[in-house]
Enzyme design. Sequence first.
Site: not given
Lengths: 266, 202
Positions: A175, A179, A223, A227
């Site tokens: 992630c 991010h 979401r 991802c």
Amino acid sequence: MKKRNLGFTLLAAWLCAVQIAADDGVFDQYRDLMGDDNPAVFVIDEGEELWFSPQGPKSATLEACDLGLGPGETAGAYVRFPRYFADTDAVMDLEARLVHCMTTIQGRDLETVTAKPYSLRGDFGTEIEALVTWLAAESEGATIAPEQTHAAERAMYTLGEEIFFYRAGPHDFSCATCHEQSDMRIRLQALPDLTSHAGAAEAWGSWPAYRISQGLVRTMGWRLRDCFRQQRWPELQMGSEASIALQTYMAVNAAGGIMTGPGLKR
Amino acid sequence: MKRLTAGITIALSASVATWTAASDDIEAVLQNSFIAKNQATMDRLERDAVQTVCSAPRGMPLDNDTLTTLREQRLNAVALPANGHYLGDWQRGAEVAGSGRGLQSNDDPTQPNGGNCYACHQLAPDEVAYGTLGPSLMGYGARGQSEAMLQYTWTKLWDTHAYNLCSHMPRFGAQGILTEQQLKDVMAYLLDPASPVNQPAE
């Protein structure tokens, strides 16, 4: 109906205009243009109807469902998730809690209600999506305040942080690859820094959202699943520990922010 | 070689132990939270040495010797082009740089993978839809085509960790994302003076 037509006309005009310069500024302009007109309103209505509709072998509504604030209390419930529930002795996100209520209160089959939590392109939205959208609307404007009093809730945050940075798959993506930095983008898509309060609050508070490109409302659970598809990982399961842990990580980083969803996104 | 590998394993365990104590069973959590879908199989959740070391949250201290050893190991494992020729066709390289498909659960595994360079890098000045996670590579060919430059660029594409351990960039060669020929084509896209990457911005 009039509202809907206006929305779709503006949408069509906008889609023509952004073929080339589809940057965030244009999406902001589109959102301004739409004002309070978000096609999610139809999904919100549907979710409310579903909450009050008797279903399952017990022909029960979800009014006895306790989302953490007491049975049937829906206003402000969304922003307290994920949270620990004594009756299941588990930290749950909203989607997992809804599934729990469907199986216990309505007596519905677990496999059936979890078979397809998120719609595919071209589908109508699912029941879970509609319920989550309505419940998010029931918290619109509220302060994001996930529970972190129980030890299990704090452990879930730590687990979520660890999964956030876990690099795996053929591309070595986590992630954090996309991010953990501010003001970055993929192609033209701006990326929120989910390790920061500002980035997490913006992201957590703006889902679920009506995805213009898909014609559907999407939840945070979806979401995350999408991802991981892009991360080249296997498929994340709704209500799984990893999903709840990551949502806890995001929600706690977002704490103090404002729930602006159901939002409107590309 | 065997002794070297054993040394790395021990060193890695020691450094990793400084920050993973919170949940020893993260692999078990992931195994229970994901299901295999098409080509995205569950073994993708198992980490190699690079992935394990590079999963440390930013700011977590890692042992310098470990990092140096691992980086050198990656450098030694780089496979340079078998025939010594580094540069392919920049036009095919442009396609590889622009394509983001491949290795996702919904991708057709019989089709070639893309490199998706534009997701993170600016390259040709006339392509405005570029990402910013990586540095701009516009005009990259100005660096020339010396043997050192060719080898550096190839190595960076093959396994970024050979130079910059825990870089966000995928290991396009070492992980088999791109073929040797595709890598040569991307090399040409970066370095060929005729490539759009090396044309002046208008």
